[in-house]
Design a protein around this motif. Sequence first.
Motif, mmCIF file in Angstrom:
data_model
loop_
_atom_site.group_PDB
_atom_site.id
_atom_site.type_symbol
_atom_site.label_atom_id
_atom_site.label_comp_id
_atom_site.label_asym_id
_atom_site.label_seq_id
_atom_site.Cartn_x
_atom_site.Cartn_y
_atom_site.Cartn_z
ATOM 1 N N ALA A 170 0.836 -1.201 0.000
ATOM 2 C CA ALA A 170 0.000 0.000 0.000
ATOM 3 C C ALA A 170 0.870 1.250 0.000
ATOM 4 C CB ALA A 170 -0.927 0.004 1.208
ATOM 5 N N VAL A 171 0.516 2.206 -0.842
ATOM 6 C CA VAL A 171 1.277 3.452 -0.964
ATOM 7 C C VAL A 171 0.641 4.522 -0.086
ATOM 8 C CG1 VAL A 171 2.040 5.271 -2.530
ATOM 9 C CG2 VAL A 171 1.990 2.892 -3.309
ATOM 10 N N CYS A 172 1.460 5.168 0.739
ATOM 11 C CA CYS A 172 1.001 6.315 1.520
ATOM 12 C C CYS A 172 1.060 7.530 0.599
ATOM 13 C CB CYS A 172 1.879 6.511 2.749
ATOM 14 S SG CYS A 172 1.467 7.978 3.719
ATOM 15 N N THR A 173 -0.094 8.015 0.144
ATOM 16 C CA THR A 173 -0.134 9.092 -0.842
ATOM 17 C C THR A 173 -0.024 10.475 -0.211
ATOM 18 O OG1 THR A 173 -2.558 9.032 -0.779
ATOM 19 C CG2 THR A 173 -1.462 7.725 -2.476
ATOM 20 N N GLY A 174 -0.201 10.567 1.109
ATOM 21 C CA GLY A 174 -0.029 11.843 1.788
ATOM 22 C C GLY A 174 -0.914 12.930 1.212
ATOM 23 N N SER A 175 -0.298 14.054 0.839
ATOM 24 C CA SER A 175 -1.046 15.198 0.307
ATOM 25 C C SER A 175 -1.112 15.199 -1.217
ATOM 26 C CB SER A 175 -0.407 16.504 0.786
ATOM 27 O OG SER A 175 0.947 16.584 0.354
ATOM 28 N N ALA A 176 -0.682 14.105 -1.847
ATOM 29 C CA ALA A 176 -0.712 14.038 -3.309
ATOM 30 C C ALA A 176 -2.148 14.073 -3.819
ATOM 31 C CB ALA A 176 -0.017 12.769 -3.795
ATOM 32 N N THR A 177 -2.337 14.633 -5.001
ATOM 33 C CA THR A 177 -3.658 14.668 -5.629
ATOM 34 C C THR A 177 -3.937 13.313 -6.261
ATOM 35 O OG1 THR A 177 -3.439 17.033 -6.093
ATOM 36 C CG2 THR A 177 -5.105 15.811 -7.335
ATOM 37 N N SER A 192 1.810 9.723 -11.761
ATOM 38 C CA SER A 192 2.333 10.969 -11.209
ATOM 39 C C SER A 192 2.321 10.947 -9.685
ATOM 40 C CB SER A 192 1.514 12.157 -11.731
ATOM 41 O OG SER A 192 1.990 13.373 -11.206
ATOM 42 N N VAL A 193 1.325 10.271 -9.092
ATOM 43 C CA VAL A 193 1.277 10.141 -7.635
ATOM 44 C C VAL A 193 2.533 9.445 -7.121
ATOM 45 C CG1 VAL A 193 0.028 9.060 -5.713
ATOM 46 C CG2 VAL A 193 -1.240 10.132 -7.587
ATOM 47 N N MET A 194 3.049 8.499 -7.910
ATOM 48 C CA MET A 194 4.225 7.736 -7.498
ATOM 49 C C MET A 194 5.524 8.428 -7.872
ATOM 50 S SD MET A 194 4.553 4.749 -5.959
ATOM 51 C CE MET A 194 5.920 5.232 -4.923
ATOM 52 N N PHE A 195 5.599 8.948 -9.094
ATOM 53 C CA PHE A 195 6.877 9.417 -9.628
ATOM 54 C C PHE A 195 7.142 10.907 -9.424
ATOM 55 C CE2 PHE A 195 5.959 5.811 -12.747
ATOM 56 C CZ PHE A 195 6.694 4.900 -12.003
#
Length: 219
Positions: A170-177, A192-195
């Motif tokens: 699971a990826v912690c996306t934080g404040s990413a859109t 884009s959320v990852m890179f």
Amino acid sequence: MKPNDFFTFNGGNELSILPKCAILFHQAKGLSDNSYGGQDFVASLHDFFVDDSKHETVIGAGRLMSKEDIETVLRTLLQMRQSKVNLMPNNIVSLSDNHIAWTVPEKIRPMLFNIIGMPMQKMTVPWPRLLLVANRDGKLAIAAVKGRNRLSAKTRLFHAPLMNVSNNGAVCTGSATVPIECGIEDLKQWESVMFDTAFSHVNNQLTLELGRKKKEVDT
């Protein structure tokens, strides 16, 4: 049941739609194992009638719907959907109304770091081939893949050597859109959320150790 079972369509110069019946869902407890709805609810079908004294439409008494009734309604709604056919790109592993899984080839690309107590850093590093899985709940998961063959149910997956990724992928996306959809046309936004966002912490101690020196081993 058909769509016309629920509405009356009046033609003429002005089209009007009048309700004929409604389905109400009721929370329930203590249902038997063979009930529908995961033992959480029952549904009832109600007719509408006009209250002449108040000149308004009123919902009448209903009858409980069987599991077969519910399935018929759901099939009718699915048949009303517009069908859409897409050619599947080679990198798509699986696709449904609720998720999409795809691979991204290995590549040398930038990696951003925004760690507390340290200035923002940008490094150009080799990224491994990755399997990404996104769903309509805004969740993203990731794993590393060896080789370049097309993935199958027997393909072995590895922990991605990345920060902000838990040991279950699971990826912690934080404040990413995060995109609200998960179709083929949304892949670039998910990538884009990852890179394109900065890594800030290590979630999986089995892949990375941030700022820790390994103990020396006597030989």
